[in-house]
Write a protein that holds these residues in place. Structure first.
Motif, PDB file in Angstrom:
ATOM      1  N   UNK A   1       0.660  -1.039  -0.205  1.00  0.00           N
ATOM      2  CA  UNK A   1      -0.167   0.113  -0.245  1.00  0.00           C
ATOM      3  C   UNK A   1       0.500   1.099   0.077  1.00  0.00           C
ATOM      4  N   UNK A   2       0.568   2.508  -0.615  1.00  0.00           N
ATOM      5  CA  UNK A   2       0.976   3.497  -0.578  1.00  0.00           C
ATOM      6  C   UNK A   2       0.755   4.331  -0.007  1.00  0.00           C
ATOM      7  N   UNK A   3       1.180   5.377   1.365  1.00  0.00           N
ATOM      8  CA  UNK A   3       0.829   5.771   2.135  1.00  0.00           C
ATOM      9  C   UNK A   3       1.786   6.509   2.391  1.00  0.00           C
ATOM     10  N   UNK A   4       0.621   7.939   1.413  1.00  0.00           N
ATOM     11  CA  UNK A   4       1.159   9.624   1.214  1.00  0.00           C
ATOM     12  C   UNK A   4       0.291  10.479   1.846  1.00  0.00           C
TER      13      UNK A   4
ATOM     14  N   UNK B   1       1.816  -8.905  -6.893  1.00  0.00           N
ATOM     15  CA  UNK B   1       1.114  -8.022  -5.570  1.00  0.00           C
ATOM     16  C   UNK B   1      -0.193  -7.321  -5.664  1.00  0.00           C
ATOM     17  N   UNK B   2      -0.788  -7.800  -5.034  1.00  0.00           N
ATOM     18  CA  UNK B   2      -1.630  -6.454  -5.006  1.00  0.00           C
ATOM     19  C   UNK B   2      -1.336  -4.610  -4.833  1.00  0.00           C
ATOM     20  N   UNK B   3      -1.585  -3.675  -5.252  1.00  0.00           N
ATOM     21  CA  UNK B   3      -0.965  -2.886  -5.209  1.00  0.00           C
ATOM     22  C   UNK B   3      -2.167  -2.054  -4.986  1.00  0.00           C
ATOM     23  N   UNK B   4      -2.427  -1.255  -3.696  1.00  0.00           N
ATOM     24  CA  UNK B   4      -3.384  -0.515  -3.387  1.00  0.00           C
ATOM     25  C   UNK B   4      -2.799   0.723  -2.743  1.00  0.00           C
ATOM     26  N   UNK B   5      -3.781   1.717  -3.145  1.00  0.00           N
ATOM     27  CA  UNK B   5      -3.321   3.321  -2.550  1.00  0.00           C
ATOM     28  C   UNK B   5      -3.954   3.823  -1.207  1.00  0.00           C
ATOM     29  N   UNK B   6      -3.879   4.036  -0.396  1.00  0.00           N
ATOM     30  CA  UNK B   6      -4.292   4.681   0.574  1.00  0.00           C
ATOM     31  C   UNK B   6      -5.138   5.836   0.807  1.00  0.00           C
TER      32      UNK B   6
ATOM     33  N   UNK C   1      -6.475  -0.983  -5.732  1.00  0.00           N
ATOM     34  CA  UNK C   1      -7.395  -1.274  -4.882  1.00  0.00           C
ATOM     35  C   UNK C   1      -6.962   0.432  -4.649  1.00  0.00           C
ATOM     36  N   UNK C   2      -8.037   0.337  -3.408  1.00  0.00           N
ATOM     37  CA  UNK C   2      -8.124   1.340  -2.384  1.00  0.00           C
ATOM     38  C   UNK C   2      -8.391   1.601  -1.272  1.00  0.00           C
ATOM     39  N   UNK C   3      -8.106   2.020  -0.637  1.00  0.00           N
ATOM     40  CA  UNK C   3      -8.187   2.068   0.878  1.00  0.00           C
ATOM     41  C   UNK C   3      -8.983   3.156   1.913  1.00  0.00           C
ATOM     42  N   UNK C   4      -9.820   3.180   2.221  1.00  0.00           N
ATOM     43  CA  UNK C   4      -9.900   4.294   2.647  1.00  0.00           C
ATOM     44  C   UNK C   4     -10.574   4.475   4.404  1.00  0.00           C
TER      45      UNK C   4
END
Length: 222
Positions: free
Chosen positions: A45-48, A72-77, A90-93
């Motif tokens: 997960x990219x946490x910016x 690998x699953x790539x998710x943005x926070x 994906x995106x995580x909220x």
């Protein structure tokens, strides 16, 4: 529709590593990600939280390419706009971000949506609104995320995991020492920041965590 669903998503959530420049000891995000994946990370997960979005795009594109190559699953926070721009998986909220129904409307069915509930009611509502997985925590006390609140404990994690039909990942204060208990409580995987990103040997830290998670899942009959 994305193929990151069902069994494939559950497998991808085993070892979920979240980037954090403050803990990376000056090492580039791409270096941390590469070593974590080599050690067994199944999701990134990219946490910016700070810095120009132009830089986030540059870093995100590099991470997206690495994850795609590695499967690998790539998710943005948090940032739905950034996730869309990067064509993330994906995106995580969370509860203070764009709500799950609106997030799903924006990303459609082609992107995985993760959600961090604070209560069982929020977890059930998120599932009904189209969330694909939940991140529950902090399971243990953590200083990595100052806004994370007090530890919710294994019982809270188990309550949510037992009530929903979508995968649950434990997060917060998780290490190779306590990860097995998180899996035994019903999680399909663990999400970590400091345990991997802050480790002197990122690859070895990821390897140890993945080994513990795999063994705990096998013991549980997964």
């Amino acid at each position: 529709m994305t193929t990151w669903r069902g069994v494939r998503l559950r497998e991808a959530l085993r070892l979920y590593v979240i980037t954090d420049r403050a803990l990376a000891r000056g090492r580039p995000d791409i270096e941390i990600a590469r070593e974590a994946i080599a050690g067994g990370a199944t999701a990134l997960q990219l946490r910016w939280k700070a810095g120009p979005l132009s830089e986030a795009l540059q870093v995100g594109h590099a991470l997206r390419a690495l994850c795609r190559e590695a499967g690998v699953l790539f998710v943005v926070n948090d940032r739905v706009d950034l996730a869309l721009a990067l064509e993330a998986d994906g995106v995580h909220v969370g509860v203070s971000d764009l709500p799950v129904p609106e997030t799903r409307k924006l990303v459609g069915e082609s992107m995985v949506v993760g959600f961090s509930p604070e209560t069982l009611e929020q977890a059930l509502a998120a599932e009904a609104a189209g969330a694909d997985y939940l991140g529950v925590g902090p399971v243990y006390p953590t200083t990595t995320k100052p806004d994370a609140g007090p530890a919710v404990g294994l019982e809270h994690l188990a309550q949510i995991a037992g009530a929903v039909g979508i995968p649950v990942v434990g997060i917060g204060g998780i290490t190779a020492v306590n990860a097995a208990a998180v899996i035994r409580a019903g999680a399909v995987g663990v999400a970590v920041i400091s345990a991997v990103v802050g480790a002197e040997d990122v690859r070895e830290a990821a390897r140890q965590l993945r080994e513990v998670v795999d063994a705990a899942l096998a013991e549980r009959g997964r």
